[in-house]
Design a protein around this motif. Structure first.
Motif, PDB file in Angstrom:
ATOM      1  N   TYR A 247       0.997  -1.419   0.317  1.00 34.46           N
ATOM      2  CA  TYR A 247       0.020   0.190   0.227  1.00 34.46           C
ATOM      3  C   TYR A 247       0.784   1.243  -0.268  1.00 34.46           C
ATOM      4  O   TYR A 247       0.592   2.045  -0.423  1.00 34.46           O
ATOM      5  CB  TYR A 247      -0.930  -0.129   1.596  1.00 34.46           C
ATOM      6  CG  TYR A 247      -1.752   1.183   1.491  1.00 34.46           C
ATOM      7  CD1 TYR A 247      -3.194   1.041   0.735  1.00 34.46           C
ATOM      8  CD2 TYR A 247      -1.777   2.623   2.043  1.00 34.46           C
ATOM      9  CE1 TYR A 247      -4.013   2.338   0.324  1.00 34.46           C
ATOM     10  CE2 TYR A 247      -2.662   3.521   2.470  1.00 34.46           C
ATOM     11  CZ  TYR A 247      -3.921   3.127   1.278  1.00 34.46           C
ATOM     12  OH  TYR A 247      -4.607   4.204   1.179  1.00 34.46           O
ATOM     13  N   GLY A 248       1.932   1.136   0.692  1.00 33.91           N
ATOM     14  CA  GLY A 248       3.021   2.569   0.486  1.00 33.91           C
ATOM     15  C   GLY A 248       3.281   3.005  -0.503  1.00 33.91           C
ATOM     16  O   GLY A 248       3.531   3.562  -1.097  1.00 33.91           O
ATOM     17  N   VAL A 249       3.863   1.894  -1.326  1.00 29.99           N
ATOM     18  CA  VAL A 249       4.599   1.696  -2.402  1.00 29.99           C
ATOM     19  C   VAL A 249       3.101   2.081  -3.889  1.00 29.99           C
ATOM     20  O   VAL A 249       3.659   2.770  -4.217  1.00 29.99           O
ATOM     21  CB  VAL A 249       4.731   0.376  -3.303  1.00 29.99           C
ATOM     22  CG1 VAL A 249       4.573  -0.438  -3.474  1.00 29.99           C
ATOM     23  CG2 VAL A 249       6.594   1.391  -4.097  1.00 29.99           C
ATOM     24  N   LEU A 250       2.339   1.816  -3.511  1.00 34.02           N
ATOM     25  CA  LEU A 250       1.597   1.903  -4.337  1.00 34.02           C
ATOM     26  C   LEU A 250       1.074   3.188  -4.620  1.00 34.02           C
ATOM     27  O   LEU A 250       0.926   4.217  -5.115  1.00 34.02           O
ATOM     28  CB  LEU A 250       0.001   1.399  -3.972  1.00 34.02           C
ATOM     29  CG  LEU A 250       0.221   0.139  -5.240  1.00 34.02           C
ATOM     30  CD1 LEU A 250      -1.336  -0.291  -4.936  1.00 34.02           C
ATOM     31  CD2 LEU A 250       0.269  -0.205  -6.134  1.00 34.02           C
ATOM     32  N   GLN A 251       0.967   3.689  -2.588  1.00 33.38           N
ATOM     33  CA  GLN A 251       0.653   5.614  -3.763  1.00 33.38           C
ATOM     34  C   GLN A 251       1.243   6.100  -3.212  1.00 33.38           C
ATOM     35  O   GLN A 251       1.713   7.376  -3.584  1.00 33.38           O
ATOM     36  CB  GLN A 251       0.419   5.891  -1.068  1.00 33.38           C
ATOM     37  CG  GLN A 251      -1.281   4.994  -0.916  1.00 33.38           C
ATOM     38  CD  GLN A 251      -2.528   6.137  -1.677  1.00 33.38           C
ATOM     39  OE1 GLN A 251      -1.983   7.228  -1.634  1.00 33.38           O
ATOM     40  NE2 GLN A 251      -3.256   5.631  -1.645  1.00 33.38           N
ATOM     41  N   ALA A 252       2.897   6.286  -3.033  1.00 36.71           N
ATOM     42  CA  ALA A 252       4.113   6.518  -3.366  1.00 36.71           C
ATOM     43  C   ALA A 252       3.658   6.384  -4.888  1.00 36.71           C
ATOM     44  O   ALA A 252       4.544   7.803  -5.211  1.00 36.71           O
ATOM     45  CB  ALA A 252       5.165   6.411  -2.630  1.00 36.71           C
ATOM     46  N   SER A 253       3.348   5.974  -5.307  1.00 35.24           N
ATOM     47  CA  SER A 253       3.882   5.790  -7.645  1.00 35.24           C
ATOM     48  C   SER A 253       3.121   6.426  -7.646  1.00 35.24           C
ATOM     49  O   SER A 253       3.248   7.412  -8.817  1.00 35.24           O
ATOM     50  CB  SER A 253       3.188   4.158  -7.748  1.00 35.24           C
ATOM     51  OG  SER A 253       2.522   4.132  -7.249  1.00 35.24           O
ATOM     52  N   VAL A 254       1.772   7.240  -7.221  1.00 32.56           N
ATOM     53  CA  VAL A 254       1.072   7.949  -7.216  1.00 32.56           C
ATOM     54  C   VAL A 254       1.146   9.958  -7.439  1.00 32.56           C
ATOM     55  O   VAL A 254       0.508  10.574  -7.234  1.00 32.56           O
ATOM     56  CB  VAL A 254      -0.256   7.485  -8.068  1.00 32.56           C
ATOM     57  CG1 VAL A 254      -0.492   6.512  -8.616  1.00 32.56           C
ATOM     58  CG2 VAL A 254      -0.775   7.361  -6.138  1.00 32.56           C
ATOM     59  N   ALA A 255       1.965   9.886  -6.288  1.00 38.36           N
ATOM     60  CA  ALA A 255       2.173  10.900  -5.278  1.00 38.36           C
ATOM     61  C   ALA A 255       2.881  11.960  -6.265  1.00 38.36           C
ATOM     62  O   ALA A 255       3.545  11.651  -6.756  1.00 38.36           O
ATOM     63  CB  ALA A 255       2.734  10.605  -4.457  1.00 38.36           C
ATOM     64  N   ALA A 256       1.824  13.162  -6.191  1.00 36.21           N
ATOM     65  CA  ALA A 256       2.755  13.970  -7.036  1.00 36.21           C
ATOM     66  C   ALA A 256       3.988  15.238  -6.194  1.00 36.21           C
ATOM     67  O   ALA A 256       4.276  15.614  -6.579  1.00 36.21           O
ATOM     68  CB  ALA A 256       1.666  15.103  -8.222  1.00 36.21           C
ATOM     69  N   ASP A 257       2.979  14.973  -4.852  1.00 42.74           N
ATOM     70  CA  ASP A 257       4.265  16.041  -4.309  1.00 42.74           C
ATOM     71  C   ASP A 257       5.351  15.332  -3.817  1.00 42.74           C
ATOM     72  O   ASP A 257       5.138  13.909  -2.846  1.00 42.74           O
ATOM     73  CB  ASP A 257       3.214  16.063  -2.481  1.00 42.74           C
ATOM     74  CG  ASP A 257       3.880  16.940  -1.366  1.00 42.74           C
ATOM     75  OD1 ASP A 257       4.811  16.709  -1.006  1.00 42.74           O
ATOM     76  OD2 ASP A 257       3.156  18.051  -1.256  1.00 42.74           O
ATOM     77  N   LEU A 258       6.389  15.544  -4.173  1.00 44.74           N
ATOM     78  CA  LEU A 258       8.266  14.441  -3.538  1.00 44.74           C
ATOM     79  C   LEU A 258       7.944  14.482  -2.126  1.00 44.74           C
ATOM     80  O   LEU A 258       8.461  13.155  -1.582  1.00 44.74           O
ATOM     81  CB  LEU A 258       9.049  15.613  -3.823  1.00 44.74           C
ATOM     82  CG  LEU A 258      10.810  15.325  -3.473  1.00 44.74           C
ATOM     83  CD1 LEU A 258       9.974  14.103  -4.706  1.00 44.74           C
ATOM     84  CD2 LEU A 258      11.338  16.396  -4.338  1.00 44.74           C
TER      85      LEU A 258
END
Length: 630
Positions: A247-258
């Motif tokens: 879940y963490g990497v999925l959310q990171a993969s679509v995040a636009a805020d660095l």
């Protein structure tokens, strides 16, 4: 105060190494806390986490000197106190001292998150963090008080002989409390809120050092003090770790805020570490000593790797933020020419977070996969869960590569997509120097992990799941204990350097033999010069992943078409909106918050301000207690 922070960190490294390689030491200061006093116990496990925390604080303190213009006086004062509180947590030798240090760390971190409290997003993030951290503290408090009462002692060394029911209750409570601090799913909600809004040196300390103390609590209390536990404890850790990583990497993969991307990456890596702890415990219960030792080694080594590359990543993100004022990847780009040092250093951090060869996280993730591959086949549960865990780790690694390619490629390469990015300049020498120190740590862990092998062996000796097999061949060549398999990171690095040199020499030789080339304008299909509008943004780069994992991410997407005044069939403006929130937060926490707010509104009606009514409430309460007691 930056130098003070580094000095406190250096003291932590020194004391931690003494504890790792020396005999256990006990220190008691009776007058410092009423009744119980302060009891410190320095052993290899606590010393390892002290040295890790101090090693993170040293470059962060140097970095804070150059970042001082972004920090308030309160923040610069509290920063060394925060580091000291974190160092006190693994040094605590009693329940009372541990709880005191844990709460001191929580309060100091909350003050630092509130540095820029005039902005509403900061206040909102601090409120969520305060609620989550205090709920976690309550769970830890109740769990340790139950353990202390059942064991009849306050010192950790004297606790023991508790019933199975008490062990189960303490395990569940402490896993919830420590898991909240580590950012494990579903108790991670504070992490993607607090990290982006906190000053970058604070974000680096929280993500690289503070969250690892949540893992320390799980290892110290649940695995060492209460362990070995029943098999379902290991299965719980395995499931929570796999869910957090994915879940963490999925959310990171679509995040636009660095910084939000890096915060979710922390959840991912804490999940991998927890998965390793669960796998080691499960394998030890199944009698597979070699895979258990390899999995535990992977978890402990990944703690070091994560501390190195995440500290570097947050400092690099802070360097970009201090110069451009931007965290939005969709508005960055073109920083490679304007901030070459920061770009290179962030690339080192991104390589480590990707888990690719020559990255800081490669060896530990390779060890974790090897432990899962070598899982015993004569146990039904292990045979079923081993491939599932292996698939979770592999999918996490693949998505992690995509995430870091997006962060580095979209944020630092190509063309600038905003005026602040076009006007960017390199950060101060102090900030670059601090990032360089962290980058050297990443390189050492990636190429010569054998440097930390003596410390790893001392830590593994204290953990029940890793005591049956010694991991002795951990040097230039890493050979797995008891099973076939080996890895030589330094040889891989040397071969890569030689290959690069060969390519450079060959290209230089060919360029000398060729006639001088005529310079012509770039052909762009008749479109003229390339512009920023012709390249991927972070949102468009992640859009295919968003489509694949649509059921998990639950994006809120809408297209609005505004027609012209002349005809409704002709579009004047098309607006595309795409918002990806935290599905767990929206589906789990939002209803709870709404229910609490409703209950508070009902209770508020009972507070009329009448003293007579309050006396009636008190009398009714006493009457109920008497009836129940009778």
């Amino acid at each position: 105060m930056g130098l003070s922070t580094s000095a406190v960190g250096a003291i932590g490294v020194w004391l931690g190494l003494i504890a790792v390689f020396g005999p256990a030491r006990d220190v008691r200061i009776g007058w410092l806390l009423p009744l119980a006093g302060v009891h410190l116990h320095l052993d290899p496990l606590g010393g390892f986490f002290m040295a890790l925390t101090g090693a993170v604080a040293v470059p962060v303190g140097i970095y804070a000197i150059g970042y001082a213009h972004e920090l308030s006086r309160t923040a610069t004062t509290v920063l060394p106190l925060f580091v000291a509180a974190m160092l006190l947590v693994p040094a605590a030798g009693s329940v009372t001292t541990f709880l005191f240090a844990w709460e001191l760390m929580a309060i100091a971190s909350l003050v630092l998150v509130l540095t820029d409290h005039t902005r509403p997003p900061v206040r909102s993030a601090a409120l969520v963090y305060a609620v989550m951290t205090q709920l976690g503290f309550v769970a830890i408090l109740v769990g340790l008080m139950v353990l202390s009462a059942a064991g009849g002692a306050d010192r950790f060394a004297d606790l023991g002989g508790v019933s199975e029911g008490t062990r189960t209750m303490v395990f569940l409570l402490t896993l919830a409390g420590f898991g909240s601090k580590a950012g494990l799913v579903p108790l991670h909600a504070w992490l993607p809120r607090a990290h982006p809004e906190a000053p970058s040196p604070v974000s680096a300390l929280m993500s690289a050092a503070m969250v690892t103390l949540g893992i320390y609590g799980i290892v110290r209390i649940d695995l060492q003090l209460l362990g070995p536990g029943p098999r379902w404890w290991a299965l719980t850790l395995l499931a929570v770790g796999a869910a957090s990583a994915l879940y963490g990497v999925l959310q990171a993969s679509v995040a636009a805020d660095l910084k939000r991307l890096l915060a979710y990456s922390t959840t991912e890596n804490m999940g991998l570490i927890t998965l390793g702890l669960g796998a080691a415990t499960l394998f030890a219960d199944a009698g597979a000593g070699a895979p258990a030792t390899i999995a535990m080694t992977a978890a402990v080594l990944h703690l070091l790797a994560h501390a190195a590359f995440k500290c570097l990543a947050f400092m690099a993100a802070g360097s970009v933020l201090s110069v451009t004022g931007l965290r939005d990847l969709d508005r960055l780009g073109g920083l490679a020419r304007r901030m070459p040092a920061t770009t290179t250093l962030f690339g080192v951090a991104a390589l480590g977070a990707s888990g690719l060869p020559l990255g800081a996280g490669f060896v530990s993730e390779w060890l974790l996969l090897q432990s899962l591959i070598r899982a015993p086949g004569n146990d039904t549960v292990v045979s079923l869960l081993g491939p599932l865990a292996m698939g979770a780790v592999a999918l996490t690694a693949g998505l992690g590569v995509a995430t870091m390619v997006k962060a580095f490629g979209i944020g630092f390469l190509a063309r600038p997509r905003s005026e602040p990015a076009s006007a960017a300049r390199e950060s101060s020498r102090t900030m670059v120097g601090a990032m360089t120190i962290a980058a050297i740590g990443c390189a050492l862990i990636a190429v010569v992990p054998g440097l930390v092998a003596p410390a790893l062996r001392r830590v593994l000796e204290t953990l029940p799941a890793a005591q049956t097999v010694n991991f002795t061949d951990f040097g230039i060549m890493i050979r797995l204990p008891g099973v076939p398999g080996s890895l030589a990171p330094a040889v891989i690095a040397g071969a890569l350097v030689l290959a690069i040199l060969a390519v450079v020499v060959a290209s230089q030789w060919r360029s000398r033999r060729r006639p001088a080339a005529e310079r012509l304008p770039l052909w762009a299909c008749g479109a003229g010069d390339l512009t920023a509008r012709m390249q991927y943004t972070a949102t468009s780069f992640a859009e295919p992943l968003q489509r694949v994992f649509d059921d998990v991410l639950r994006p809120d997407t809408a297209i609005e078409v505004t027609p012209t005044a002349e005809s409704r069939y002709m579009a004047d403006r098309v607006t595309y909106r795409n918002r990806i929130g935290d599905a767990i937060e929206e589906r789990l926490y939002t209803p709870v918050v709404r229910a609490v707010a409703t209950a508070a509104a009902v209770i508020r009606r009972a507070h009329t301000g009448s003293i007579h009514l309050y006396l009636a409430y008190g009398a009714l309460g006493v009457l109920i207690i008497l009836v129940v007691a009778k």
